[in-house]
Design an enzyme around this catalytic site. Structure first.
Site, short mmCIF file in Angstrom:
data_model
loop_
_atom_site.label_atom_id
_atom_site.label_comp_id
_atom_site.label_asym_id
_atom_site.label_seq_id
_atom_site.Cartn_x
_atom_site.Cartn_y
_atom_site.Cartn_z
N ASP A 1 -4.29 -11.96 -12.95
CA ASP A 1 -3.39 -11.03 -13.62
C ASP A 1 -3.67 -11.03 -15.13
OD1 ASP A 1 -1.79 -9.71 -11.85
OD2 ASP A 1 -0.11 -11.11 -11.96
N TYR B 1 -10.40 -4.67 -3.08
CA TYR B 1 -9.73 -3.37 -3.21
C TYR B 1 -10.37 -2.58 -4.37
CZ TYR B 1 -6.32 0.07 -4.82
OH TYR B 1 -5.74 1.23 -5.26
N1 LIG Z 1 0.43 3.26 -6.24
C1 LIG Z 1 -0.34 2.94 -7.27
O1 LIG Z 1 0.13 2.37 -8.28
C2 LIG Z 1 -1.80 3.29 -7.27
C3 LIG Z 1 -2.59 2.94 -8.38
C4 LIG Z 1 -3.94 3.27 -8.37
C5 LIG Z 1 -4.49 3.96 -7.31
N2 LIG Z 1 -3.71 4.27 -6.23
C6 LIG Z 1 -4.34 4.98 -5.11
O2 LIG Z 1 -3.54 6.11 -4.80
C7 LIG Z 1 -3.63 6.39 -3.39
C8 LIG Z 1 -2.23 6.48 -2.83
O3 LIG Z 1 -1.57 5.25 -3.05
P1 LIG Z 1 -0.08 4.99 -2.57
O4 LIG Z 1 0.52 3.97 -3.46
O5 LIG Z 1 0.59 6.29 -2.34
O6 LIG Z 1 -0.38 4.25 -1.18
P2 LIG Z 1 0.21 4.54 0.27
O7 LIG Z 1 -0.18 3.38 1.13
O8 LIG Z 1 1.65 4.89 0.17
O9 LIG Z 1 -0.59 5.83 0.69
C9 LIG Z 1 -1.83 5.79 1.33
C10 LIG Z 1 -1.75 6.75 2.51
O10 LIG Z 1 -3.02 6.77 3.15
C11 LIG Z 1 -2.81 6.76 4.55
N3 LIG Z 1 -4.04 6.22 5.16
C12 LIG Z 1 -4.62 5.02 4.95
N4 LIG Z 1 -5.77 4.92 5.64
C13 LIG Z 1 -5.92 6.09 6.30
C14 LIG Z 1 -6.92 6.61 7.17
N5 LIG Z 1 -8.00 5.88 7.54
N6 LIG Z 1 -6.78 7.86 7.66
C15 LIG Z 1 -5.69 8.62 7.32
N7 LIG Z 1 -4.72 8.18 6.48
C16 LIG Z 1 -4.84 6.93 5.99
C17 LIG Z 1 -1.57 5.89 4.75
O11 LIG Z 1 -0.91 6.13 5.98
C18 LIG Z 1 -0.71 6.32 3.55
O12 LIG Z 1 0.09 7.44 3.84
C19 LIG Z 1 -4.46 5.25 -2.78
O13 LIG Z 1 -5.79 5.72 -2.64
C20 LIG Z 1 -4.38 4.16 -3.83
O14 LIG Z 1 -5.52 3.32 -3.80
C21 LIG Z 1 -2.38 3.96 -6.18
#
Ligand SMILES: NC(=O)c1ccc[n+]([C@@H]2O[C@H](COP(=O)([O-])OP(=O)(O)OC[C@H]3O[C@@H](n4cnc5c(N)ncnc54)[C@H](O)[C@@H]3O)[C@@H](O)[C@H]2O)c1
Length: 308
Positions: A264, A120
C-alpha cells in the site's frame, strides 16, 4: 453529444446484478464465449465495445493469478478477436492505477513507469500492451481509461456499487456507520501524510461515465488511440473519508487501526490533465460531500447493498 446510444450489456453476472441494468438489453453470458460473441456481433451493427468485465480483487489475484490472467487477459483476447472478425473498430477499456505499482511521483501522469506489483494490475497492463498490435493489424483503435478509486453513486441514489465481498473504503465506512457491519480496519496510521493515513484519489462514477462517452465520441470522430489517467486530482486520506462519512451519517465510523498492508503506497493521486486537455473532460462531482453523499443515498435506498 447523443446521450441515447443503444446499448447491449454482456455480463455473466459472476459479480454483477441484473437489476442494475436499465435502458439497455442484458445478455447473460461470458465474454470468453466466442460463439456467443460472434452471434452478438453478427446480429448487431455495433461500432464500439466498452470493456468493463474483469475480476477486480487485488488480494485474491496474488493467490490466484491463473484465475485473473484467464478472465482478464485470455477472455479479453477472445473479445478482441471477435471484434476483429466483425470489423468493430472502437474499444474502450477499463484500466487501473494498479498498472503503475508503487508511485514514484506525487501526481501520476501517463508517462509514469508501469510496474504493477500484483497479478490484477499486470493483467490490465498486458491488455494495454496488446492493443497497439490490434490497432496496427486490424484497425481497432482504443481508449484505455485508468481509473484511480471509483466511488460515489448515481446522484439520485438509484444505482451504486454492490461488491461481495466489499473491499472499497467508502461503502465499508458507510456500512459500519449505519451499523450494518462491524467496525472497519484502518491499515496503518503512521504513513508520511498529514494525518498518518493513506491518501487516495476518489473519482465519482458519473464522472467516469462521462469520460467514457467523451472517449467514444473521440474514437468515433477518428481520433487517435488514447491512454488516460482518470482521477479527481485531489487526494483524500482514510481519516478524511471516515470524517466525511461520520458527518453525513450523523454517527461515527467504528474502526480500529491495524498495521500497514503490504504494497500500500502512502499516496496515490492522478494527474488527469491529459484527459481534460484531449477529451475536454470536466469532473462534475469532485467534492467529498458529493462522492460520499451520493453513495450514502444509494445505501439508504438499497439497505441490502450495504450489508456486505
Ligand atoms: N472500482 C474501481 O475502483 C476500479 C478502479 C480501476 C479499474 N476498475 C475496473 O473497472 C471495471 C469495473 O469494475 P467494478 O468495480 O464495477 O467491478 P465489478 O466486479 O462490479 O464489475 C465487473 C463486472 O464484470 C462482470 N464479469 C467479470 N468477468 C466476466 C466475464 N468473463 N464475462 C462477462 N462478464 C464478466 C462481472 O459480473 C461484473 O458485473 C473492471 O474492469 C475494473 O478492473 C475499477
Amino acid at each position: 453529444m447523443d446521450q441515447h446510444i443503444p446499448v447491449t450489456v454482456l455480463d455473466d453476472l459472476s459479480a454483477g446484478h441484473a437489476g442494475s441494468v436499465s435502458g439497455a438489453d442484458l445478455v447473460i453470458g461470458d465474454m470468453g464465449d466466442e460463439a456467443l460473441l460472434d452471434r452478438l456481433f453478427g446480429q448487431h451493427a455495433f461500432d464500439a465495445v466498452m470493456h468493463f468485465a474483469s475480476f477486480i480483487q487485488v488480494g485474491e489475484s496474488i493467490g490466484a493469478p491463473a484465475k485473473y490472467f484467464h478472465n482478464n487477459v485470455s477472455k479479453t483476447i477472445n473479445l478482441l478477436n471477435s471484434m476483429a472478425r466483425h470489423d468493430v473498430k472502437n474499444f474502450i477499456f477499463s484500466s487501473t492505477a494498479a498498472i503503475f505499482g508503487n508511485p514514484q511521483a506525487g501526481h501520476i501522469d501517463e508517462h509514469h513507469v508501469k510496474a504493477p506489483i500484483n497479478p490484477y494490475g499486470r493483467s490490465k497492463l498486458i491488455v494495454e500492451q496488446m492493443l497497439p498490435d490490434y490497432e496496427a493489424a486490424y484497425g481497432i483503435r482504443h481508449a484505455c481509461l485508468r481509473y484511480f478509486n471509483a466511488a460515489g453513486a448515481h446522484p439520485d441514489g438509484s444505482l451504486g456499487e454492490r461488491h461481495d465481498p466489499e473491499t472499497h473504503l467508502i461503502p465499508l465506512a458507510i456500512s459500519a456507520a449505519l451499523g450494518n457491519t462491524g467496525g472497519l480496519k484502518v491499515f496503518g496510521d503512521d504513513y508520511p501524510t498529514h494525518d498518518g493515513t493513506c491518501i487516495r484519489d476518489y473519482v465519482h462514477v458519473c464522472d467516469l461515465a462521462s469520460a467514457h462517452l467523451l472517449a467514444l465520441q473521440h474514437l468515433r470522430a477518428q481520433g487517435e488511440s488514447l491512454k488516460l489517467n482518470l482521477g479527481n486530482g485531489e487526494g483524500y486520506s482514510v481519516k478524511q473519508i471516515l470524517d466525511a462519512v461520520a458527518a453525513l451519517v450523523g454517527k461515527p465510523v467504528p474502526h480500529t487501526v491495524a498495521g500497514r498492508r503490504a504494497g500500500d503506497p502512502a499516496v496515490l493521486v492522478a494527474d488527469s490533465r491529459k484527459a481534460r486537455d484531449v477529451l475536454g473532460w470536466q469532473p462534475a462531482y469532485s467534492s467529498l460531500d458529493d462522492i460520499v453523499g451520493h453513495a450514502l443515498r444509494f445505501y439508504q435506498a438499497t439497505p441490502m447493498a450495504s450489508a456486505h
